[in-house]
Design a protein around this motif. Structure first.
Motif, PDB file in Angstrom:
ATOM      1  N   MET A   1       0.827  -1.310   0.049  1.00 28.89           N
ATOM      2  CA  MET A   1      -0.013   0.049  -0.017  1.00 28.89           C
ATOM      3  C   MET A   1       1.147   1.274   0.071  1.00 28.89           C
TER       4      MET A   1
ATOM      5  N   CYS B   1      -8.495  12.295  13.669  1.00 30.15           N
ATOM      6  CA  CYS B   1      -7.166  12.438  12.898  1.00 30.15           C
ATOM      7  C   CYS B   1      -5.862  11.691  12.845  1.00 30.15           C
TER       8      CYS B   1
ATOM      9  N   VAL C   1      -3.399  -3.132  23.218  1.00 31.26           N
ATOM     10  CA  VAL C   1      -4.683  -3.923  23.415  1.00 31.26           C
ATOM     11  C   VAL C   1      -4.490  -5.390  23.158  1.00 31.26           C
TER      12      VAL C   1
ATOM     13  N   LEU D   1     -10.042  -9.120  21.388  1.00 31.51           N
ATOM     14  CA  LEU D   1      -8.799  -8.235  21.658  1.00 31.51           C
ATOM     15  C   LEU D   1      -8.032  -8.258  20.345  1.00 31.51           C
TER      16      LEU D   1
ATOM     17  N   SER E   1      -7.304  -4.911  18.307  1.00 23.45           N
ATOM     18  CA  SER E   1      -5.693  -4.608  18.386  1.00 23.45           C
ATOM     19  C   SER E   1      -5.031  -4.380  16.670  1.00 23.45           C
ATOM     20  N   GLU E   2      -5.645  -5.333  15.789  1.00 28.57           N
ATOM     21  CA  GLU E   2      -5.427  -5.118  14.381  1.00 28.57           C
ATOM     22  C   GLU E   2      -6.142  -3.945  13.743  1.00 28.57           C
TER      23      GLU E   2
ATOM     24  N   VAL F   1      -6.574  -1.011  15.235  1.00 27.90           N
ATOM     25  CA  VAL F   1      -5.744   0.193  15.693  1.00 27.90           C
ATOM     26  C   VAL F   1      -4.551   0.412  14.821  1.00 27.90           C
ATOM     27  N   LYS F   2      -3.902  -0.721  14.368  1.00 28.24           N
ATOM     28  CA  LYS F   2      -2.883  -0.558  13.241  1.00 28.24           C
ATOM     29  C   LYS F   2      -3.271  -0.256  12.065  1.00 28.24           C
TER      30      LYS F   2
ATOM     31  N   SER G   1      -9.776  -0.350   3.939  1.00 31.04           N
ATOM     32  CA  SER G   1      -9.140  -0.446   2.561  1.00 31.04           C
ATOM     33  C   SER G   1      -7.879   0.422   2.189  1.00 31.04           C
ATOM     34  N   ASN G   2      -7.997   1.638   2.834  1.00 35.82           N
ATOM     35  CA  ASN G   2      -6.723   2.614   2.594  1.00 35.82           C
ATOM     36  C   ASN G   2      -5.713   2.482   3.719  1.00 35.82           C
ATOM     37  N   GLY G   3      -5.740   1.468   4.613  1.00 36.40           N
ATOM     38  CA  GLY G   3      -4.419   1.202   5.425  1.00 36.40           C
ATOM     39  C   GLY G   3      -4.384   2.322   6.576  1.00 36.40           C
ATOM     40  N   LEU G   4      -5.416   3.025   6.703  1.00 37.11           N
ATOM     41  CA  LEU G   4      -5.476   4.013   8.120  1.00 37.11           C
ATOM     42  C   LEU G   4      -6.053   3.059   9.098  1.00 37.11           C
ATOM     43  N   SER G   5      -5.594   3.711  10.423  1.00 38.29           N
ATOM     44  CA  SER G   5      -6.034   2.946  11.705  1.00 38.29           C
ATOM     45  C   SER G   5      -7.437   3.536  11.677  1.00 38.29           C
TER      46      SER G   5
ATOM     47  N   ILE H   1      -8.535   4.572  14.587  1.00 40.73           N
ATOM     48  CA  ILE H   1      -8.582   5.718  15.274  1.00 40.73           C
ATOM     49  C   ILE H   1      -8.198   6.915  14.885  1.00 40.73           C
ATOM     50  N   GLU H   2      -7.696   6.959  13.480  1.00 39.31           N
ATOM     51  CA  GLU H   2      -7.169   8.078  12.949  1.00 39.31           C
ATOM     52  C   GLU H   2      -8.109   8.520  11.781  1.00 39.31           C
TER      53      GLU H   2
ATOM     54  N   PHE I   1     -12.965   4.085  19.458  1.00 45.44           N
ATOM     55  CA  PHE I   1     -12.495   2.706  19.811  1.00 45.44           C
ATOM     56  C   PHE I   1     -13.295   1.897  20.510  1.00 45.44           C
ATOM     57  N   PRO I   2     -13.741   2.356  21.723  1.00 44.03           N
ATOM     58  CA  PRO I   2     -14.800   1.640  22.414  1.00 44.03           C
ATOM     59  C   PRO I   2     -15.971   1.073  22.051  1.00 44.03           C
TER      60      PRO I   2
ATOM     61  N   THR J   1     -15.025  -2.018  19.477  1.00 43.75           N
ATOM     62  CA  THR J   1     -14.701  -2.997  20.315  1.00 43.75           C
ATOM     63  C   THR J   1     -16.007  -3.558  20.865  1.00 43.75           C
TER      64      THR J   1
END
Lengths: 357, 357
Positions: free
Chosen positions: A1, A12, A26, B19, B23-24, B26-27, B31-35, B37-38, B240-241, B244
């Motif tokens: 990617m 953000c 986590v 879990l 966890s995954e 958050v990484k 489709s675009n590889g963003l986390s 949480i961002e 995130f909460p 999950t």
């Protein structure tokens, strides 16, 4: 990617190393192999997280000793109400600045509790600038303002001490982005989800001595004194958002703190605004003297270039630069974790668009 | 690392597959590889998360059509106030049951808004049981109770329809653990951090038709109607909460839903209570007819065995079974994600202690 340049307005971009460490926690955190999110918030390791988060916030913001820090739930939207509950006496008055959508919400909630005078407003101009701050009558308990307005891309350039009364600010979208003197403030609050961490917690920084003077009976969750007496654990805190905020604050400290990031933020802002002003295809939205270093708002002068521009930035891996639905155009949000490189990529795309039209 | 048997009272054990997937995300998520949480909470993928979470909650709880679901911030501690704001008319009355610490907090916050009558109480007995529910005067807008009391290990065995008025319940510690008929309720609320997910979000399930009848001017964040009109995104949700929580609800659905977990929960409870009653070294804290399937509270009859017992359960990989500081002893919290196997390990340790003393 290919690399993503994440200009999202919030939640953000966060530093990659923060995302990795949060992800790991986590799965497994601490000595017994449990996940961060399946252990008691009153366990020693998590109490230590909360204490470090509060202390590091105070350190990074360079707050006076009399200030204290809480990380609670409800976002700035609940802080609008909490601010007035804690600082506006029964039957009292407060002065507010109206710089747009979020400022309006702060005014609306405070009106549940007292007489709110809008003493400065950018409404007439369509919120393209920051209004001058008048000297406020000292029957007003405080002057409230929104330091950065994400939708319009406007920002207070300094602390409006001209008001002459204690200050209260919603700094959700520019906290930790530049140095400022907190001594004139009674209260600063900021949702974490721009420069401090993920969504799900809001930071309150306040002068302890300003509390307890309203004569009100305050519901517990809205009483900053109650939360302070429980060291920010009056109820179960949002464990993951606070932990990830701590990781982000540590990242900022390692980088050199607020002073260091301010210099990078200034470079990013200079780069994009120079291009907006130089490039014949674009125009900025906000008044030049009110431009935000966090959110640069701009638009194409000729909508015929829209498809070409949209295709070009998407191809370059840029995401999240569509403007807020209320004003349209584009918005490049350049929060702390956005690298200078990402702004360079955007500027190159704008430059290339002009060259090839 | 040897297996941990996590009996924590909350935040508590979550399914291992939840879990890992959280966890995954958050990484990298989507489709675009963003986390997770961002990215914007208004992005299509996250809006889909919110909608699925709300729909799946309604499905798993088997709620009547007229019910709606919100996931907000502030925990049950803010829900105590929100419940009264939305359901207690200006100058009105409500009936409350006092079954301990959390019930007391619900009463305290509601008193900010009207006349609160405590019509049932277990205070005299030291909260070891669930008090009978009287028929309530219909000048009371609702009857409020705490369905499970984590500290004392007591639980309402059925829905107290005897009250004869609409019901409101704090189900933070036994939601999704057993089937119940929601039709007599105006409102059910529950912090996610026991059976539904991590700390940082609270679920409201309510009868839409019960809202808007108080004659109050309600601050926006405390107005369930405001949140409903914005599909639980009045402000930035705790991303995130909620995500999950969705993973945990999917896990429950795959397991067979609330009916399936209720059967497992009953087996876990039978196992531990049988041992408490059988074993000559231990005694239960709660009255037998009020025993909670979620939190079994017990103590050693002779404190001389304390060190040996503590050493034995710690050696077996058991964590989180110290009782709440207010009553001491032990508390085995057996939330949905705790395997039957973990209870067997605890029972074996208790059994072995008796055999070797």
């Amino acid at each position: 990617m290919s690399k993503i340049h994440n200009f999202s307005a919030g939640p953000c971009i966060l530093p990659p190393e923060v995302l990795l460490e949060a992800s790991e926690a986590v799965k497994s955190w601490g000595s017994n192999g449990l996940s961060l999110i399946e252990m008691s918030h009153r366990s020693k390791p998590f109490v230590a997280v909360m204490e470090e988060t509060r202390a590091l916030t105070k350190e990074l913001l360079g707050l006076p000793d009399r200030f204290d820090i809480l990380y609670l739930q409800g976002g700035a939207s609940l802080a609008f109400l909490t601010a007035a509950y804690n600082l506006l006496p029964e039957g009292g008055s407060a002065a507010y600045s109206d710089t747009g959508t979020w400022a309006n919400k702060s005014i609306k909630e405070a009106k549940h509790l007292g007489n709110i005078d809008v003493v400065a407003s950018a409404k007439e101009s369509g919120y393209t600038g920051i209004p001058a701050t008048p000297k406020v009558n000292d029957t007003h308990s405080y002057f409230h303002y929104t330091s950065n307005n994400t939708i319009y891309g406007t920002q207070y350039k300094g602390v409006p001490t001209e008001a002459g009364v204690p200050l209260v600010a919603d700094m959700s979208s520019d906290i930790m982005s530049k140095k400022f003197d907190a001594s004139p403030f009674s209260l600063i609050y900021a949702g974490a989800q721009k420069n401090m961490g993920p969504a799900g917690t809001v930071m309150y920084a306040f002068d302890k001595d300003a509390l307890g003077k309203t004569g009100r009976s305050i519901p517990s969750y809205l009483d900053l004194g109650v939360h302070l007496s429980k060291d920010s654990m009056f109820n179960t805190p949002p464990v993951f958002p606070i932990f990830t905020t701590l990781l982000t604050l540590r990242w900022l400290k390692n980088l050199g703190g607020v002073e260091a990031i301010e210099s990078i933020n200034d470079q990013k802002a200079a780069l994009i605004y120079n291009e907006i002003d130089r490039n014949s295809l674009f125009t900025g939205h906000a008044d030049i003297d009110s431009r935000s270093t966090m959110n640069a708002t701009f638009k194409l002068l000729d909508e015929r270039h829209k498809d070409a521009f949209n295709e070009a930035w998407a191809s370059a891996g840029i995401s999240g630069i569509n403007g807020h639905r209320s004003i349209g155009g584009y918005r490049a949000s350049m929060y702390n974790a956005l690298p200078l490189e990402s702004v360079k990529v955007l500027v190159d795309v704008m430059n290339e668009l002009e060259r090839t039209r």
